[in-house]
Design a protein around this motif. Structure first.
Motif, PDB file in Angstrom:
ATOM      1  N   LYS A   1      48.489  26.175  30.691  1.00 28.87           N
ATOM      2  CA  LYS A   1      49.028  27.518  30.451  1.00 28.87           C
ATOM      3  C   LYS A   1      49.875  27.545  29.189  1.00 28.87           C
ATOM      4  N   GLU A   2      50.427  26.351  28.816  1.00 25.23           N
ATOM      5  CA  GLU A   2      51.210  26.249  27.587  1.00 25.23           C
ATOM      6  C   GLU A   2      51.106  24.841  27.028  1.00 25.23           C
ATOM      7  N   ALA A   3      51.376  24.726  25.720  1.00 26.49           N
ATOM      8  CA  ALA A   3      51.313  23.439  25.039  1.00 26.49           C
ATOM      9  C   ALA A   3      52.257  23.489  23.842  1.00 26.49           C
ATOM     10  N   THR A   4      52.574  22.318  23.303  1.00 30.80           N
ATOM     11  CA  THR A   4      53.422  22.274  22.116  1.00 30.80           C
ATOM     12  C   THR A   4      52.557  22.433  20.871  1.00 30.80           C
ATOM     13  N   LYS A   5      53.163  22.917  19.801  1.00 31.74           N
ATOM     14  CA  LYS A   5      52.441  23.097  18.534  1.00 31.74           C
ATOM     15  C   LYS A   5      51.910  21.746  18.067  1.00 31.74           C
ATOM     16  N   GLY A   6      50.630  21.700  17.693  1.00 23.06           N
ATOM     17  CA  GLY A   6      49.991  20.474  17.230  1.00 23.06           C
ATOM     18  C   GLY A   6      49.395  19.619  18.330  1.00 23.06           C
ATOM     19  N   GLU A   7      49.614  19.991  19.579  1.00 22.44           N
ATOM     20  CA  GLU A   7      49.084  19.220  20.701  1.00 22.44           C
ATOM     21  C   GLU A   7      47.574  19.404  20.822  1.00 22.44           C
TER      22      GLU A   7
ATOM     23  N   GLU B   1      49.072  27.479  17.529  1.00 22.91           N
ATOM     24  CA  GLU B   1      49.723  28.758  17.810  1.00 22.91           C
ATOM     25  C   GLU B   1      49.326  29.222  19.207  1.00 22.91           C
ATOM     26  N   ALA B   2      50.095  30.163  19.731  1.00 18.79           N
ATOM     27  CA  ALA B   2      49.735  30.786  21.007  1.00 18.79           C
ATOM     28  C   ALA B   2      48.567  31.730  20.768  1.00 18.79           C
ATOM     29  N   GLY B   3      47.808  31.999  21.818  1.00 23.92           N
ATOM     30  CA  GLY B   3      46.701  32.932  21.643  1.00 23.92           C
ATOM     31  C   GLY B   3      45.745  32.946  22.817  1.00 23.92           C
ATOM     32  N   THR B   4      44.529  33.390  22.520  1.00 23.87           N
ATOM     33  CA  THR B   4      43.510  33.579  23.547  1.00 23.87           C
ATOM     34  C   THR B   4      42.234  32.830  23.197  1.00 23.87           C
TER      35      THR B   4
ATOM     36  N   GLU C   1      40.963  33.121  28.367  1.00 20.85           N
ATOM     37  CA  GLU C   1      42.159  32.471  28.910  1.00 20.85           C
ATOM     38  C   GLU C   1      43.215  32.434  27.818  1.00 20.85           C
ATOM     39  N   LYS C   2      44.445  32.799  28.182  1.00 21.65           N
ATOM     40  CA  LYS C   2      45.544  32.757  27.231  1.00 21.65           C
ATOM     41  C   LYS C   2      46.324  31.459  27.366  1.00 21.65           C
ATOM     42  N   ILE C   3      46.937  31.069  26.255  1.00 24.38           N
ATOM     43  CA  ILE C   3      47.796  29.883  26.254  1.00 24.38           C
ATOM     44  C   ILE C   3      49.018  30.198  25.406  1.00 24.38           C
ATOM     45  N   ALA C   4      50.169  29.721  25.847  1.00 23.11           N
ATOM     46  CA  ALA C   4      51.428  29.963  25.153  1.00 23.11           C
ATOM     47  C   ALA C   4      51.948  28.650  24.556  1.00 23.11           C
ATOM     48  N   LEU C   5      52.833  28.770  23.568  1.00 20.74           N
ATOM     49  CA  LEU C   5      53.496  27.601  23.006  1.00 20.74           C
ATOM     50  C   LEU C   5      54.770  27.338  23.783  1.00 20.74           C
ATOM     51  N   LYS C   6      55.042  26.046  24.025  1.00 22.43           N
ATOM     52  CA  LYS C   6      56.289  25.670  24.684  1.00 22.43           C
ATOM     53  C   LYS C   6      57.430  25.896  23.703  1.00 22.43           C
ATOM     54  N   ALA C   7      58.533  26.352  24.240  1.00 23.24           N
ATOM     55  CA  ALA C   7      59.696  26.623  23.385  1.00 23.24           C
ATOM     56  C   ALA C   7      60.384  25.364  22.949  1.00 23.24           C
TER      57      ALA C   7
END
Length: 108
Positions: free
Chosen positions: A11-17, A82-85, A102-108
């Motif tokens: 559902k979320e990941a860090t940038k560059g992951e 980046e976050a997106g779909t 499916e959407k995915i967000a970036l971890k803060a």
């Protein structure tokens, strides 16, 4: 083919992951080489193309052949900046397209 495709990704990941994406779609994948009870050839009906986009940019695609089993399972990796779909599409011989998002967000 009425079943909704199954998609597994974080559902979320860090940038560059680099994340792993798994898809499974219900489909008979009839090769066109079998015969029915009356001896007539069952027409070919397979998913012949899979494609995945992220925010409108191609991520992964492949051509599928008759040797692929029913209910094709596809697994691949994608780097997330980046976050997106994610948009997924499976195209059948007769032009039918099965889609999912499916959407995915970036971890803060």
């Amino acid at each position: 083919m009425a079943d909704k495709p199954r998609i597994k990704l974080p559902k979320e990941a860090t940038k560059g992951e680099v994340i792993q994406i798994k898809t499974l779609v219900s489909h008979v994948m009839e090769s066109g080489q079998r015969k029915d009870a009356q001896g007539k050839t069952i027409p070919r009906k397979i998913i012949n193309k899979f494609a995945c986009e992220f925010n409108g940019k191609p991520v992964f695609s492949c051509a599928l052949e008759p040797a692929i089993s029913a209910n094709p399972y596809i697994q691949f990796d994608a780097k997330l900046d980046e976050a997106g779909t994610f948009k997924f599409s499976w195209t059948d011989d007769d032009g039918t397209v099965i889609t999912a998002e499916e959407k995915i967000a970036l971890k803060a």
